[in-house]
Design a protein around this motif. Structure first.
Motif, PDB file in Angstrom:
ATOM      1  N   GLY A   1       0.802  -1.219   0.000  1.00 63.50           N
ATOM      2  CA  GLY A   1       0.000   0.000   0.000  1.00 63.50           C
ATOM      3  C   GLY A   1       0.832   1.265   0.000  1.00 63.50           C
ATOM      4  O   GLY A   1       0.283   2.358  -0.012  1.00 63.50           O
ATOM      5  N   VAL A   2       2.153   1.125   0.003  1.00 66.82           N
ATOM      6  CA  VAL A   2       3.012   2.301  -0.001  1.00 66.82           C
ATOM      7  C   VAL A   2       3.628   2.461  -1.385  1.00 66.82           C
ATOM      8  O   VAL A   2       4.298   1.575  -1.873  1.00 66.82           O
ATOM      9  N   GLY A   3       3.387   3.614  -1.994  1.00 63.57           N
ATOM     10  CA  GLY A   3       3.964   3.876  -3.302  1.00 63.57           C
ATOM     11  C   GLY A   3       3.244   3.146  -4.390  1.00 63.57           C
ATOM     12  O   GLY A   3       2.385   2.301  -4.123  1.00 63.57           O
ATOM     13  N   PRO A   4       3.590   3.444  -5.642  1.00 63.87           N
ATOM     14  CA  PRO A   4       2.888   2.827  -6.763  1.00 63.87           C
ATOM     15  C   PRO A   4       3.304   1.369  -6.946  1.00 63.87           C
ATOM     16  O   PRO A   4       4.411   0.988  -6.618  1.00 63.87           O
ATOM     17  N   GLN A   5       2.356   0.575  -7.434  1.00 66.06           N
ATOM     18  CA  GLN A   5       2.625  -0.828  -7.716  1.00 66.06           C
ATOM     19  C   GLN A   5       2.285  -1.079  -9.186  1.00 66.06           C
ATOM     20  O   GLN A   5       1.215  -0.684  -9.639  1.00 66.06           O
ATOM     21  N   GLU A   6       3.192  -1.723  -9.906  1.00 71.26           N
ATOM     22  CA  GLU A   6       2.906  -2.083 -11.288  1.00 71.26           C
ATOM     23  C   GLU A   6       2.563  -3.564 -11.374  1.00 71.26           C
ATOM     24  O   GLU A   6       3.365  -4.414 -11.014  1.00 71.26           O
ATOM     25  N   TYR A   7       1.350  -3.843 -11.843  1.00 68.23           N
ATOM     26  CA  TYR A   7       0.903  -5.225 -12.025  1.00 68.23           C
ATOM     27  C   TYR A   7       0.829  -5.553 -13.513  1.00 68.23           C
ATOM     28  O   TYR A   7       0.722  -4.666 -14.352  1.00 68.23           O
ATOM     29  N   THR A   8       0.849  -6.856 -13.807  1.00 66.97           N
ATOM     30  CA  THR A   8       0.402  -7.312 -15.114  1.00 66.97           C
ATOM     31  C   THR A   8      -1.051  -7.739 -14.949  1.00 66.97           C
ATOM     32  O   THR A   8      -1.359  -8.570 -14.082  1.00 66.97           O
ATOM     33  N   ALA A   9      -1.939  -7.146 -15.732  1.00 68.69           N
ATOM     34  CA  ALA A   9      -3.354  -7.519 -15.684  1.00 68.69           C
ATOM     35  C   ALA A   9      -3.588  -8.570 -16.762  1.00 68.69           C
ATOM     36  O   ALA A   9      -3.278  -8.356 -17.928  1.00 68.69           O
ATOM     37  N   ILE A  10      -4.109  -9.727 -16.343  1.00 66.59           N
ATOM     38  CA  ILE A  10      -4.329 -10.856 -17.247  1.00 66.59           C
ATOM     39  C   ILE A  10      -5.816 -10.937 -17.589  1.00 66.59           C
ATOM     40  O   ILE A  10      -6.662 -10.891 -16.689  1.00 66.59           O
ATOM     41  N   LYS A  11      -6.113 -11.065 -18.877  1.00 67.47           N
ATOM     42  CA  LYS A  11      -7.510 -11.134 -19.328  1.00 67.47           C
ATOM     43  C   LYS A  11      -7.955 -12.587 -19.444  1.00 67.47           C
ATOM     44  O   LYS A  11      -7.462 -13.323 -20.295  1.00 67.47           O
ATOM     45  N   LEU A  12      -8.887 -12.989 -18.586  1.00 68.53           N
ATOM     46  CA  LEU A  12      -9.414 -14.357 -18.619  1.00 68.53           C
ATOM     47  C   LEU A  12     -10.817 -14.286 -19.226  1.00 68.53           C
ATOM     48  O   LEU A  12     -11.774 -13.854 -18.561  1.00 68.53           O
ATOM     49  N   GLN A  13     -10.925 -14.683 -20.471  1.00 65.10           N
ATOM     50  CA  GLN A  13     -12.217 -14.533 -21.166  1.00 65.10           C
ATOM     51  C   GLN A  13     -13.235 -15.554 -20.675  1.00 65.10           C
ATOM     52  O   GLN A  13     -12.910 -16.742 -20.497  1.00 65.10           O
ATOM     53  N   VAL A  14     -14.449 -15.082 -20.465  1.00 61.34           N
ATOM     54  CA  VAL A  14     -15.522 -15.983 -20.031  1.00 61.34           C
ATOM     55  C   VAL A  14     -15.915 -16.897 -21.188  1.00 61.34           C
ATOM     56  O   VAL A  14     -16.192 -16.433 -22.295  1.00 61.34           O
TER      57      VAL A  14
END
Ligand code: A2H
Length: 257
Positions: free
Chosen positions: A2-15
């Motif tokens: 929760g401290v400072g920016p966090q870079e994630y990889t967002a994964i697209k899981l198609q329904v």
């Protein structure tokens, strides 16, 4: 955290197929007709996506259905959609476009396509108690070979399917997949560490935090990739390459918060 920016990889899981409960919500909403809908999971370990066996949501959380463009709809928390609309993921920059809402409980049993997963026919959405509404997208893709949290959550689902209201066939056939080899823990880092630290339940938060730290360090600094087009590379090298491969295939994007 929760401290400072966090870079994630967002994964697209198609329904691929909604649970019956989710299907009712979708059918009742004409704005969703004919759209491609994706559950969007935030991860720090894109190089582990070969080992996805399921996807987790919080049953007590509310998820929004957000229009990204004319065709695509993302399922995630409102908090994540607010962040994404400033990062190019909404029809109008700085404004999110919510088409509907669905409870986490209703999403359980939905079948989704997990990019790079060895389970190419799709994996199931399952419940996890420790999904935080205040982090990522509220959707967690699950890699039990390398994530102690994911491994223990699945063990609990196998032990108590009725309590969790899941069908065993959504869980049991999807065994962990060896994807990364490490000198200390072999190719099943998370199960090996949970055993070594005698972790018995997803509620053993203190030991799980330690297991997570050890798994992360060993995997990142000493791990070797066992599968895919970067097989044989160190995790340190492969991480960015595998992330790029997911992004190039339009199966992932960078998400900051
Ligand atoms: B990780 P950080 Cl293989 N609630 O992805 C709880 N956990 C969440 C979450 C949420 N709302 N959003 C993301 N996460 C998980 C893979 C993975 C992850 C592996 C090993 C360790 C690991 C597969 N699950 O995380 O607090 C996601 O799980 C260990 C920390 O922002 C995400 O990466 O550092 C990670 O926690 C983000 O946690």
């Amino acid at each position: 955290e929760g401290v400072g920016p966090q870079e994630y990889t967002a994964i697209k899981l198609q329904v691929r197929r909604w649970s019956p409960e989710a299907q009712q919500v979708i059918d009742a909403n004409p704005a969703l007709a004919g759209k491609n809908v994706y559950l969007v999971a935030a991860t720090l370990r894109p190089e582990t996506m070969y080992g996805q066996t399921n996807c987790f949501v919080g049953v007590g959380l509310e998820y929004g259905l957000f229009a990204i463009n004319d065709q695509d709809v993302f399922v995630c928390t409102l908090r994540a959609a607010r962040n994404m609309c400033f990062q190019g993921f909404s029809p109008v920059k700085g404004e999110y476009s919510q088409l509907g809402a669905i409870q986490g409980r209703a999403l359980v049993g939905t079948k989704v396509t997990a990019p790079l997963s060895q389970y190419t026919d799709g994996v199931y959405v399952l419940p996890m108690d420790n999904v935080l509404a205040t982090k990522g997208t509220g959707v967690v893709t699950s890699v039990p070979s390398d994530s102690p949290d994911d491994h223990m959550a699945l063990q609990d689902l196998i032990k108590k399917p009725e309590f969790y209201q899941v069908q065993p066939e959504w869980v049991e056939p999807f065994e962990p997949v060896p994807i990364i080899d490490t000198p200390q823990y072999g190719n099943m880092t998370a199960p090996a560490l949970c055993k070594q630290l005698k972790i018995n339940s997803p509620k053993d938060r203190v030991q799980l935090a330690e297991a997570k730290e050890l798994a992360y360090r060993e995997g990142f600094y000493k791990g070797t990739v066992l599968v895919g087009q970067h097989k044989g590379r160190s995790v340190q090298e492969a991480k960015a390459l595998i992330r790029q491969l997911l992004i190039d295939a339009n199966n992932a994007f960078i998400y900051n918060e």
